[in-house]
Design a protein around this motif. Structure first.
Motif, PDB file in Angstrom:
ATOM      1  N   ASN A 504       0.821  -1.212   0.000  1.00 16.80           N
ATOM      2  CA  ASN A 504       0.000   0.000   0.000  1.00 16.80           C
ATOM      3  C   ASN A 504       0.851   1.256   0.000  1.00 16.80           C
ATOM      4  O   ASN A 504       0.574   2.209  -0.731  1.00 16.80           O
ATOM      5  CB  ASN A 504      -0.918   0.014   1.216  1.00 16.80           C
ATOM      6  CG  ASN A 504      -2.161  -0.818   0.983  1.00 16.80           C
ATOM      7  OD1 ASN A 504      -2.812  -0.672  -0.043  1.00 16.80           O
ATOM      8  ND2 ASN A 504      -2.467  -1.707   1.905  1.00 16.80           N
ATOM      9  N   ASN A 508       1.254   3.977  -3.094  1.00 13.20           N
ATOM     10  CA  ASN A 508       0.970   5.398  -2.854  1.00 13.20           C
ATOM     11  C   ASN A 508       2.156   6.276  -3.226  1.00 13.20           C
ATOM     12  O   ASN A 508       2.000   7.329  -3.845  1.00 13.20           O
ATOM     13  CB  ASN A 508       0.637   5.638  -1.385  1.00 13.20           C
ATOM     14  CG  ASN A 508      -0.782   5.239  -1.054  1.00 13.20           C
ATOM     15  OD1 ASN A 508      -1.567   4.934  -1.952  1.00 13.20           O
ATOM     16  ND2 ASN A 508      -1.116   5.226   0.224  1.00 13.20           N
ATOM     17  N   LYS A 557      -7.774  10.277  -5.695  1.00 17.77           N
ATOM     18  CA  LYS A 557      -7.483   9.753  -7.023  1.00 17.77           C
ATOM     19  C   LYS A 557      -8.766   9.595  -7.833  1.00 17.77           C
ATOM     20  O   LYS A 557      -9.863   9.538  -7.271  1.00 17.77           O
ATOM     21  CB  LYS A 557      -6.746   8.418  -6.893  1.00 17.77           C
ATOM     22  CG  LYS A 557      -5.390   8.639  -6.254  1.00 17.77           C
ATOM     23  CD  LYS A 557      -4.674   7.381  -5.865  1.00 17.77           C
ATOM     24  CE  LYS A 557      -3.448   7.775  -5.015  1.00 17.77           C
ATOM     25  NZ  LYS A 557      -2.798   6.619  -4.433  1.00 17.77           N
ATOM     26  N   GLY A 566      -6.206   2.005   1.171  1.00 14.43           N
ATOM     27  CA  GLY A 566      -4.797   1.680   1.400  1.00 14.43           C
ATOM     28  C   GLY A 566      -4.330   2.092   2.791  1.00 14.43           C
ATOM     29  O   GLY A 566      -3.969   1.252   3.621  1.00 14.43           O
TER      30      GLY A 566
HETATM   31 MG    MG Z   1      -3.322   3.819  -1.888  1.00 19.07          MG
END
Ligand code: MG
Ligand code: ADP
Length: 740
Positions: A504, A508, A557, A566
């Motif tokens: 995660n 990111n 996003k 996440g």
């Molecule tokens: Mg993420």
């Protein structure tokens, strides 16, 4: 000259009795003055502490004890200075030893102290107890000085005195060396007495004087002791002449001395007070009518020089000036003020002075820490509530998915299935698995998932082993630096959990970088913790984004690119392991995420590795007792097990399952049970069945396991756990493990 002496002789001889009486009385007078001055000085000190407390200083235990200790070091005779709350409970004690035992006691319940404490409470005036035996084992007394803020009782400053100490320290020289002494209260209670007082008082004249201590009246009686009383007439003459001279001198000197001592005492108190205020980290200032700071402590001078207008440095000048005006009109003020070049929040009080000196006392306390704490607490509570909600949804969702994918798999395995239906079923199974993945991430955030019992991994080795995989995840234009570090770092967590956190964070970091960039992944040791650090030089986050990143489904996003789960799952995993996540980020500069996990002690090297089950063993005419309250899950699991060649007895709850065991022709080899069921929980059912069939294997299934089942229980029952929704192989694997 001779005639004078002769006359003196005559006078002396004639008036010997009276003279001795007069001298003794004079000594008594002096002793009383000395003692009451000595006590008064200490009471002034207690009163000073009360004033400082009323001004809002010394409002934490450490500061209180520190200041009281200074006072106690300078002024002997105190046994203790305590802070008592308005309900009478002793909260802070100085010095802590040997007074610790007093802490938590309620003075309103003390048989002898209660009346004085109650009086202080009712009349809002200092009060003193009669002499009483103290728990330190001596005779003493206590004073209660009420602390009032805006007319409201906040508590008491409690001075505790040791009477023997007070008397002996103030009267040792000059009085106790030549006299026998007795002190009683007005109504005759003994306060202090030297051992030979009684016989001496029968033989010689007694001087008596009353003194007042905080409204209580004490009677001091004194007799000259043998040495000074048995003297020849000749000695008397010299003594008398000398005494007259000495008396004259002494009177002068004594006055001077007393005054100087008083002066010094006052100066010292003022110095102490000044030091207390100067050393305070809070801002203290006296403001005049124009709002100029006429006196300031060090903290205040960081922002405002002496003589400058205080209002120049506050955010809302108008509101501040208005409050100042009201304070000058005698109304104490309290407000939040933005102060200084950084506009930090301060908790400000403006208190009119008691003796109007044309000034108002300002006290300003930096409020940033409290506000940050409050905000963090609020965020944690919000996340907790979200977690509970998410956990509840994911749990039910899991049951539905277990049924859907389970049945779809059973049907898919049918060799006669037409191909187009098989394709459809593959899509259903695929979608179900994605749904299960989502649900499991939600469960992770809600901290309702389960780690295997006693699982433990070495982060250093783990990161080392994963570095190639991580490398492949990154785009070519991002430089990835992986620094696992030299030493093993053991943490009680599963490999899957570590992978989930790492993936995660890496994803990111990659997403945050537009074009070329750099990502650093490291394992760093701390004190009792180990940190997984993932750092990027990407776009960073604004404060508003940073505040919300742990919320499930929060994403910046585009649709389809981010799920917003996440960091929520990273947070959930870290919390469930007793760790936490810290994020430092700056827009345009980059982001550093630190996952802090508690270090575990390394496992012993001979810990056995669990053996892989043999998939060929499936079924083999073994009998499974299935207990599951959800009918859809029950029937899909039954079919799944039957397809794998097991005989299945299925029950809707624990009671039914037990009844089946009684009636069954074939005893089950394995119990597969849901954890949370009405009537009887999974573990309860398991223990009951174990009693009947000692060798029975136990497998628990659940989509939602928290306190109902913990690692110890799993270990005690030697049971396996399978999280819902499960793939058929997972369940069969677990059954194999417990029935091997
Ligand atoms: Mg993420
Ligand atoms: P997702 O990645 O699906 O959006 P996350 O929970 O992983 O969900 O992250 C939530 C949000 O936090 C992201 O949408 C992004 O705005 C921000 N974020 C997370 N990591 C970073 C990072 N390394 N740099 C900048 N922003 C980040």
């Amino acid at each position: 000259m001779w005639s004078l002496l002769g006359a003196a002789w005559w006078v002396l001889g004639f008036n010997e009795e009276q003279r001795a009486r007069a001298l003794t009385q004079r000594d008594a007078d002096q002793a009383a003055v000395r003692l009451s001055d000595f006590v008064a000085a200490r009471l002034v000190a207690v009163d000073s502490i009360r004033r400082i407390r009323e001004a809002g200083l010394l409002d934490d235990e450490a500061a209180f004890v520190r200041s009281c200790t200074i006072v106690q070091r300078e002024l002997t005779g105190f046994l203790a200075i305590n802070w008592i709350d308005s309900d009478g409970v002793i909260r802070w004690v100085s010095p802590p030893t040997p007074n610790e035992r007093a802490r938590g006691k309620n003075v309103f319940e003390h048989p002898q102290a209660a009346p004085a404490a109650q009086r202080a409470k009712a009349e809002h005036r200092p009060a003193i107890t009669p002499p009483l035996p103290l728990f330190q084992g001596t005779l003493g007394f206590a004073t209660y000085y009420p602390v009032l803020v805006e007319g409201e009782l906040r508590g008491f400053i409690n001075g505790v005195f040791d009477i023997r100490g007070l008397v002996e320290r103030s009267l040792a020289e000059g009085v106790l060396e030549d006299h026998e002494l007795s002190i009683t209260t007005h109504d005759g209670l003994p306060v202090y007495e030297t051992p030979s007082f009684a016989p001496a008082a029968r033989a010689r004249p007694v001087g008596t004087k009353e003194l007042e201590v905080l409204g209580a009246r004490w009677r001091l009686s004194l007799v000259q002791n043998d040495e000074s009383a048995t003297s020849s007439p000749a000695r008397h003459v010299l003594f008398w002449v000398g005494s007259l001279l000495i008396l004259a001198c002494a009177l002068l000197v004594d006055r001077g001395l007393a005054r100087r001592q008083e002066q010094r005492q006052l100066e010292r108190e003022q110095r102490e007070l000044a030091e207390l205020v100067a050393a305070s980290p809070d801002i203290h200032a006296l403001l005049d009518r124009e709002g100029r700071a006429v006196r300031t402590n060090t903290a205040a001078r960081r922002w405002v020089s002496e003589g400058a207008a205080f209002g120049d440095h506050v955010g809302d000048r108008e509101a501040f000036d208005e409050a100042l005006g009201r304070a000058f009109a005698g109304e104490p003020q309290r407000m939040m003020v933005d102060f200084g070049p950084e506009h930090w929040p301060y908790d400000v009080t403006l208190a009119p002075l008691r003796d109007d000196l044309g000034a108002v006392a300002l006290h300003a306390k930096d409020d940033r820490d409290r506000q940050t704490l409050e905000r963090d607490l609020r965020r944690a509570q919000e996340l907790d509530a979200l977690g509970r909600l998410a956990g509840g949804i994911a749990h039910d969702f899991n049951n539905v998915l277990t049924a859907v994918t389970g049945l779809a798999r059973v049907t898919r395995a049918d060799p006669e299935l037409p191909p187009h239906l098989a394709e459809d079923l593959d899509i259903i199974i695929g979608a179900g698995e994605r749904g299960a993945e989502l649900a499991s991430r939600l469960l992770v955030f809600a901290r309702k998932d389960v780690t295997g019992p006693g699982e433990m991994i070495d982060l250093t080795a783990q990161l080392g082993a994963m570095s190639r995989l991580v490398q492949r995840l990154m785009r070519d234009d991002v430089t990835l630096v992986v620094e696992p570090g030299p030493d093993p770092m053991w943490v009680a967590m599963s490999r899957a959990q570590f992978e989930q956190i790492l993936m995660n964070l890496i994803v990111n970091a990659g997403d945050a970088i537009d074009g070329h960039g750099r990502v650093r992944v490291a394992i760093e040791p701390g004190e009792g913790v180990v940190e997984l650090v993932v750092e990027d030089d990407g776009e960073g986050m604004s404060e508003a984004v940073r505040e919300r990143v742990f919320e499930p489904f929060f994403t910046t996003k585009a649709v389809g690119e981010g799920t917003g789960l996440g960091l929520a799952s990273v947070y959930g995993i870290a919390q469930s392991l007793g760790g936490d996540v810290r994020i430092e980020s700056q827009v345009g500069v980059g982001t550093k995420v630190r996952v802090r996990l508690p270090l575990a002690s390394p496992p012993s090297s001979d810990a056995a590795q669990p053996s892989k089950p043999d998939p060929e063993l499936a079924g083999r005419d073994r009998c499974v007792l299935l207990a599951e309250d959800d009918p859809v899950v029950r029937s899909s699991t039954t079919r799944l097990l039957e397809r794998s060649g097991f005989r299945v007895l299925s029950a809707g709850d624990g009671r039914e399952a037990l009844a089946m065991v009684e009636d069954a022709e074939i005893l089950p080899d394995v119990l597969v049970s849901d954890v949370i069921m009405p009537e009887m929980s999974g573990p309860e059912l398991a223990s009951a069945i174990r009693q009947r069939i000692p060798g029975v294997g136990i497998v628990f299934t659940s989509g939602y396991v928290d306190d109902a089942l913990n690692r110890t229980q799993l270990a005690e029952l030697d049971a396996e756990f399978v999280a819902k929704p499960f793939r058929p192989e997972e369940l069969v694997e677990a059954i194999d493990k417990v029935s091997a």
